[in-house]
Enzyme design. Sequence first.
Site, short mmCIF file in Angstrom:
data_model
loop_
_atom_site.label_atom_id
_atom_site.label_comp_id
_atom_site.label_asym_id
_atom_site.label_seq_id
_atom_site.Cartn_x
_atom_site.Cartn_y
_atom_site.Cartn_z
N GLU A 106 13.40 7.92 -22.16
CA GLU A 106 13.24 7.92 -20.70
C GLU A 106 11.84 8.24 -20.22
O GLU A 106 11.39 7.73 -19.20
CB GLU A 106 14.20 8.97 -20.09
CG GLU A 106 15.48 8.41 -19.54
CD GLU A 106 16.55 8.30 -20.62
OE1 GLU A 106 17.66 7.88 -20.29
OE2 GLU A 106 16.28 8.63 -21.77
N ASN A 119 9.79 7.89 -36.06
CA ASN A 119 9.34 6.54 -36.38
C ASN A 119 8.37 6.09 -35.29
O ASN A 119 8.80 5.67 -34.21
CB ASN A 119 10.52 5.58 -36.48
CG ASN A 119 10.11 4.21 -37.01
OD1 ASN A 119 8.97 3.77 -36.83
ND2 ASN A 119 11.03 3.52 -37.66
N PRO A 120 7.06 6.19 -35.53
CA PRO A 120 6.10 5.82 -34.49
C PRO A 120 6.21 4.36 -34.04
O PRO A 120 5.88 4.06 -32.90
CB PRO A 120 4.74 6.09 -35.15
CG PRO A 120 5.03 7.10 -36.21
CD PRO A 120 6.40 6.77 -36.72
N ILE A 156 21.49 1.19 -29.44
CA ILE A 156 21.43 0.29 -28.28
C ILE A 156 20.15 -0.55 -28.29
O ILE A 156 19.77 -1.13 -27.28
CB ILE A 156 21.55 1.09 -26.98
CG1 ILE A 156 20.41 2.10 -26.83
CG2 ILE A 156 22.88 1.82 -26.93
CD1 ILE A 156 20.39 2.80 -25.47
N GLY A 157 19.52 -0.62 -29.46
CA GLY A 157 18.29 -1.37 -29.59
C GLY A 157 17.07 -0.50 -29.74
O GLY A 157 15.95 -0.99 -29.83
#
Length: 731
Positions: free
Chosen positions: A698, A624-625, A458-459
């Site tokens: 979130e 993945n920072p 979703i991006g």
Amino acid sequence: MDHPRFVHPDAIGQPSTRIDGPAKVSGAARYTADFMLPGMLYAVPVCATIAHGRITGLDAEAARAMPGVHAVLHRGNRPSLYRAASGSIDEARPPLDDDTIRYYGQYVAVVAADTLEQAQAAARAVRVSYEAQAPDVSPPADEDTPNIESQRGDAATAYAQAPVQVDEVYTTPVETHNSMELHACVAEYDGQSYTLYETSQGVVNHRDVMAQMLGVGKESVRVISHYLGSGFGGKLWPWPHSLLAAVAARQLGRPVKLVISRAMTFHSAGHRPHTRQRMRLGATRDGKLVSLRHHYLSQASQLDKYRERCGEATPRMYSTPNLQVGWGLARRHVGAPTSMRGPGAVPGMYALESAMDELAVALQMDPVELRLRNEPEHDEGNGLPFSSRHLRECLRQGAERFGWQRRQPGLGAMRQGDTVLGWGVASCSWLALRMPTDARVTLYADGSARLDCATQDIGTGTYTVLAQLVSAETGIALDRIQVGLGDTQLPPGPVSGGSAATASVVPAALQATREAARAARRLAAQPGGPYAGKPDQELSMHAGRVRLSADRADAGVPLGRVLAAAGVASVSGEGHGDSGGALKQQYSINSYGAHFVEVTWHPATARLRVSRVVTVIDGGRIINPRTGRNQIEGAIVMGVGMAMLEHTHYDSRSGAPVNSNLADYIVATHADAPRLDVSFLDYPDYIWNEAGARGIGEIGLAGIAAAITNAVYHATGVRVRDLPVRIEDLL
């Protein structure tokens, strides 16, 4: 040999660029509304102009006679539709199901025509008469909260006896998802089955629900969502427009595209509901909590069951022997609310962390110190040990990075010339979620690989994270790995919501990759292979090569030669991951963090700005920072909107959302973005999965609004308990 941990960890924890980036920036990525099918028609819904009452008449004759119009479907002529007995959907009532109007904008008909303009004109020509009643779109008031969500000890008695007490009410308004990409569906029916190109955060659930409501088997519905222009929870579950597009395609025998307008998203595609939360905190004079009572009301629609679970994080956040969380629903004439980024915990943490700041003021104690003094050693809400919790370190590291030791506690005491500085802090938390997931990995003779899973990106970077997992196990470079997502013909995957997707796909992706690699090793060890006669347990893969595990890293045979020697073009492996339910019975598994905020207040011009934010997140291992930091930074900016800008207003006479556009519904932009300092603690949670990763989509939004309003109080002396902050509050 099998590997209990990553054998090539260099692909994990690296700030890799998005593998889907080139497709997006070049325009090659196709979003739902980009699909143009032969013979396609355009559909436009007709929306109710009242919020409470019933339809007394509907005249579609003029619309049907207009050029290019193929059909006007309404209550009187639409085919049978059904409710879904399983799966997730927030507006359970099928569209056009009866003549009762329960919210402004409810769909009462849909027009299909050759062009969008023709469909729009015909929709305006449909005449609907109503018997209207006065709607109730008011915020939750002082209504009952009879339902107990969590309880321990005797919170009421302990509060009454507490030497220091805080008793305040906090409210959050209706917030509307305003994703860049509008909700859309392109529906095609071939006489037997449906293909739905969808703006969906959960293609598998979407398929299952749509199949039930259309009255067909799920094998007769295919849902595709390759790219999403963000969703923030608004696209988690199906909405009525999708069903209308499918029905129109079946009725007319032609593909149908339905893209709802920006205004329609404000009444027929969900929102974060209005909440009213009463917080009662009791403490000793040295700052130890003895009672915490959190009672909240969540605004709801007339028919549906969605509840904003504001108390989700409360029982585990702080140590107290006495606690009670209660809730109630306040039904109004509004559309169905739905999940919005950080549902429940985000408004809940606003109230809890605001109340903690008020308690610190009452105690004349540093608000960081108050939180540290009330750190629990285990989850007191369920009695379980934490799988991993490092909130203390988040608070201490954040305070150091922010310069908190220079904070002057006096209200308005910190100045830069004629500008007043305010500093605030808040903790944050979000639960760890996993969902059953399948994945398939294929290794090809040309040395490339592909992973397939019916989750979606979703991006947030799911394409890239999955490629990194395959690369970590095989050593194949990221640019040689394809990832197939967003199609229900692929192995079933999780929804992209609740910060669950990454943690869900890790076990399935790793297992599938290892099974594919094991198949390649067995080919290498079979007669005629480069390692004939060797036990495949002595072989491993590195840099896309099969080698003896004892050999140097650059040794081995390219995967292509192994497959060619065996006469096969590819090998595949399947993987599965479960929901983690058994682990949740043994451990409390969550992520934590701390936000430190600086606001600037210029009294002469009444200008308030969030100028600086330092956030430290304990989210397990960050695969993945780069994309991880992007998630937290985006959430913080969204939090600026939540705290200072966003509020959907309803007309009390008509029930209509009056600021249903991006001119009047204000969201945070680049101009509103503060200086951001985001860092992650590196504590992999190997109890949760072998990558040690928990979701972080979130958590960046949880707590940030409270940190902002706490800083506003420090600068101005005005305690804002009703979001968003308005300049009128500060004058």
